[in-house]
Design an enzyme around this catalytic site. Structure first.
Site, PDB file in Angstrom:
ATOM      1  N   GLY A   3      69.040  42.438  59.936  1.00 23.57           N
ATOM      2  CA  GLY A   3      67.759  42.405  60.655  1.00 23.57           C
ATOM      3  C   GLY A   3      67.246  43.779  61.039  1.00 23.57           C
ATOM      4  O   GLY A   3      66.067  44.091  60.903  1.00 23.57           O
ATOM      5  N   ARG A   4      68.184  44.676  61.459  1.00 19.57           N
ATOM      6  CA  ARG A   4      67.709  45.986  61.923  1.00 19.57           C
ATOM      7  C   ARG A   4      67.408  46.938  60.767  1.00 19.57           C
ATOM      8  O   ARG A   4      66.983  48.058  60.970  1.00 19.57           O
ATOM      9  CB  ARG A   4      68.688  46.606  62.913  1.00 19.57           C
ATOM     10  CG  ARG A   4      70.127  46.575  62.508  1.00 19.57           C
ATOM     11  CD  ARG A   4      71.016  46.909  63.705  1.00 19.57           C
ATOM     12  NE  ARG A   4      72.421  46.679  63.435  1.00 19.57           N
ATOM     13  CZ  ARG A   4      73.032  45.505  63.507  1.00 19.57           C
ATOM     14  NH1 ARG A   4      72.308  44.444  63.881  1.00 19.57           N
ATOM     15  NH2 ARG A   4      74.319  45.353  63.236  1.00 19.57           N
ATOM     16  N   LYS A  19      71.594  34.396  74.642  1.00 18.02           N
ATOM     17  CA  LYS A  19      70.543  33.476  74.171  1.00 18.02           C
ATOM     18  C   LYS A  19      70.886  32.043  74.595  1.00 18.02           C
ATOM     19  O   LYS A  19      70.034  31.309  75.088  1.00 18.02           O
ATOM     20  CB  LYS A  19      70.435  33.541  72.642  1.00 18.02           C
ATOM     21  CG  LYS A  19      69.982  34.880  72.100  1.00 18.02           C
ATOM     22  CD  LYS A  19      69.985  34.846  70.573  1.00 18.02           C
ATOM     23  CE  LYS A  19      69.603  36.206  69.998  1.00 18.02           C
ATOM     24  NZ  LYS A  19      69.667  36.231  68.517  1.00 18.02           N
TER      25      LYS A  19
END
Ligand code: F6P
Length: 552
Positions: free
Chosen positions: A272-273, A512
């Site tokens: 993702g990064r 989360k």
């Protein structure tokens, strides 16, 4: 106190500790006195990117031992394993091949991973981005009422925003002037409303960027965007013409209403990064056009080759990663700050912060043992001119030794020679951080001898504070690709030297799950009593609710 830095229990680690004790009180400025070729020896030029690391407390012996450590740590093989698609993201059983996304436009042999050729798939994603970009730009792909898109709103968070936002803010001067690009990441409804009200619904394209397509903040904003369009008169059946999406999770994206030809893939082997190099780069690609986005990729590709093939002593990401270890694990520094002098790079510190802290913010080594040495520092930063008027006091006279990167252009992005003031401040700060300053240099005249004597200590800067200077010719798409790839590989080097896994991020999942639990305690009656929450959390929920109901 013996240094406990021992990721691999190598002979070079012990030699480094001994060497550190020998030179730790040396003055950096004295090293320049001793060797007039120091600047030349401790700098690296990669075309239009020049890096000077001479203002750090390292000698040729230091570098020799650090390079021995790099060799003995298996870094060379680790680099090859990444480029060749080995599953180095062990805990997620994935390869790490954002580098493959940079070679799709070259004549390089196709890359295979897990027995599957992946280059063609990455090229397909790029080509779909390029044709989508063309249709938006030439108006053949319009909003549902026939208006050309003039507003692009990227909805995503973490790497699904930081990369696109960095590119758009850094390169907008090269982009399509008819496009207004905005970013929404926080689920703060006031902020979302503020952004939406600046856009024309009929001419707005949303890009939902989410590799998992399960990130709550992004889904909340996706829903808000749909509601805004409906409330603005866009018919329900036409909503989908205002949404593109970038995800690995094709099923969820399509189920949410994204049309297949508006869906862009991001591959599972692109973390993702590091998503900016493929699908998550859609927003900047639309702004810049596919050719300039390809330039961005080519800059990174240039650094990939140099990282993969240059000898370590002249290998920029390797040298930088070694200096990071030298500061973090021998000088015990706690932070790493990035200060760009060019305003267009204002978002670079945030991008590097995720890259480093989400990759290397780990405390268990690759063998599953708790580590007894430091890993990722706290990464921070801001535009350097502002920093000089806020946090540089601490960098000059504080008790922390804080390694910093200073970056400035030689030319403005429009090619004008008006960057002197930025370079002057950059070079001045690096000089004073290293040399310090005595009271009489910074003292206002007219004071009494006694007052000067009394206050001298407060006005003395001891110096010997390190910095790495980057100068680049001009901030272009290609230069930005080089710069970001250099930071990426520097952080990869750190991870190998720390013997940790740099491509998972298990630490973010628990928060989360807890947020979901507490949201129900905040929004559903009696839920807070049912949940066995800590008294502080339960107390906060209680105060929050009473504030909301005006009981307090
Ligand atoms: O929670 C951390 C993280 O997974 C980051 O690694 C990622 O960039 C961000 O959240 C967004 O994830 P997604 O792209 O799946 O929405």
């Amino acid at each position: 106190m013996t240094n406990s830095f021992s990721p691999y229990n190598l002979p070079s680690e012990k030699k480094l500790a001994k060497h550190f004790n020998k030179i730790k009180n040396t003055k950096i400025k004295d090293l320049f006195e001793k060797d007039h070729r120091r600047f030349e020896k401790f700098s690296i030029k990669n075309g239009d990117l020049f890096t000077d690391y001479s203002k750090n407390l390292i000698t040729e012996k230091t570098l020799e031992l650090l390079l021995q450590f790099a060799d003995q740590s298996g870094l060379k093989q680790a680099i090859e394993d990444m480029f060749c698609g080995e599953k180095i993201n062990v805990t997620e059983q994935r390869a790490v091949l954002h580098t493959a996304a940079r070679s799709v436009l070259t004549k390089e042999n196709p890359i295979t991973s897990d027995g599957e050729e992946i280059t063609a798939g990455l090229r397909k994603i790029f080509e779909k981005m390029a044709s989508f970009t063309k249709e938006i730009t030439n108006g053949t792909r319009k909003g549902s009422t026939g208006k050309a898109f003039t507003h692009i709103i990227n909805i995503g968070i973490g790497g699904s925003e930081l990369g696109p936002k960095l590119l758009v803010s850094a390169l907008k001067t090269f982009g399509n002037k008819n496009l207004k690009i905005k970013f929404i990441s926080s689920p703060d409804p006031s902020h979302t409303k503020e952004i939406l009200k600046q856009a024309n619904p009929e001419a707005t394209l949303f890009i939902i960027v989410s590799k998992s397509f399960t990130t709550k903040e992004t889904l909340i904003n996706y829903k808000a965007a749909r509601k805004w369009l409906l409330n603005s008169g866009i018919k329900k059946k036409n909503l989908n013409k205002h949404f593109a999406a970038v995800s690995e999770n094709k099923k969820e994206a399509l189920n949410s209403g994204i049309l297949p030809d508006y869906l862009f893939k991001t591959e599972k082997f692109i973390n993702g990064r590091c998503g900016i190099w493929s699908g998550a780069g859609l927003c900047p690609c639309i702004l810049l056009g596919a050719d300039l986005f390809a330039d961005f990729l080519s800059g990174a590709y240039e650094i990939d080759n140099s990282f993969r093939h240059s000898p370590f002593e002249k290998n920029l990401p390797v040298i930088l990663g070694l200096i990071d270890i030298w500061h973090r694990n021998f000088f015990k520094t706690a932070t790493w700050a990035i200060f760009p002098y060019e305003q267009a790079l204002a978002n670079l510190p945030f991008y590097v912060a995720q890259l480093c802290m989400e990759s290397n913010g780990k405390s268990v080594n690759r063998q599953g043992e708790k580590i007894n040495y430091a890993s990722a520092p706290i990464v921070w930063g801001m535009p350097a001119p502002n920093a000089q008027h806020s946090c540089f006091q601490s960098l000059h006279q504080g008790t922390n030794l804080a390694p910093i990167d200073l970056l400035s252009p030689a030319l403005a992005q429009n090619g004008e020679k008006n960057a002197e003031i930025l370079a002057a401040n950059h070079f001045a700060q690096a000089e004073v951080l290293m040399n310090g300053a005595s009271d009489n240099e910074i003292y206002k005249t007219g004071a009494s001898k006694n007052f000067i004597k009394q206050t001298a200590a407060h006005k003395t800067l001891r110096g010997n504070r390190p910095s790495i200077s980057f100068i680049y010719k001009k901030l272009t798409p290609k230069l930005l690709g080089k710069l970001i790839a250099t930071y990426e590989h520097r952080i990869f080097v750190q991870g190998i030297l720390w013997n940790i896994f740099s491509f998972d991020q298990w630490g973010v999942e628990a928060g989360k799950r807890m947020a979901d639990k507490i949201l129900s305690a905040l929004t559903e009656p009696k839920q807070d009593e049912k949940q066995k929450l800590n008294s502080s959390t339960a107390g906060l929920i209680n105060i929050f609710k009473r504030f909301q109901s005006d009981e307090l």
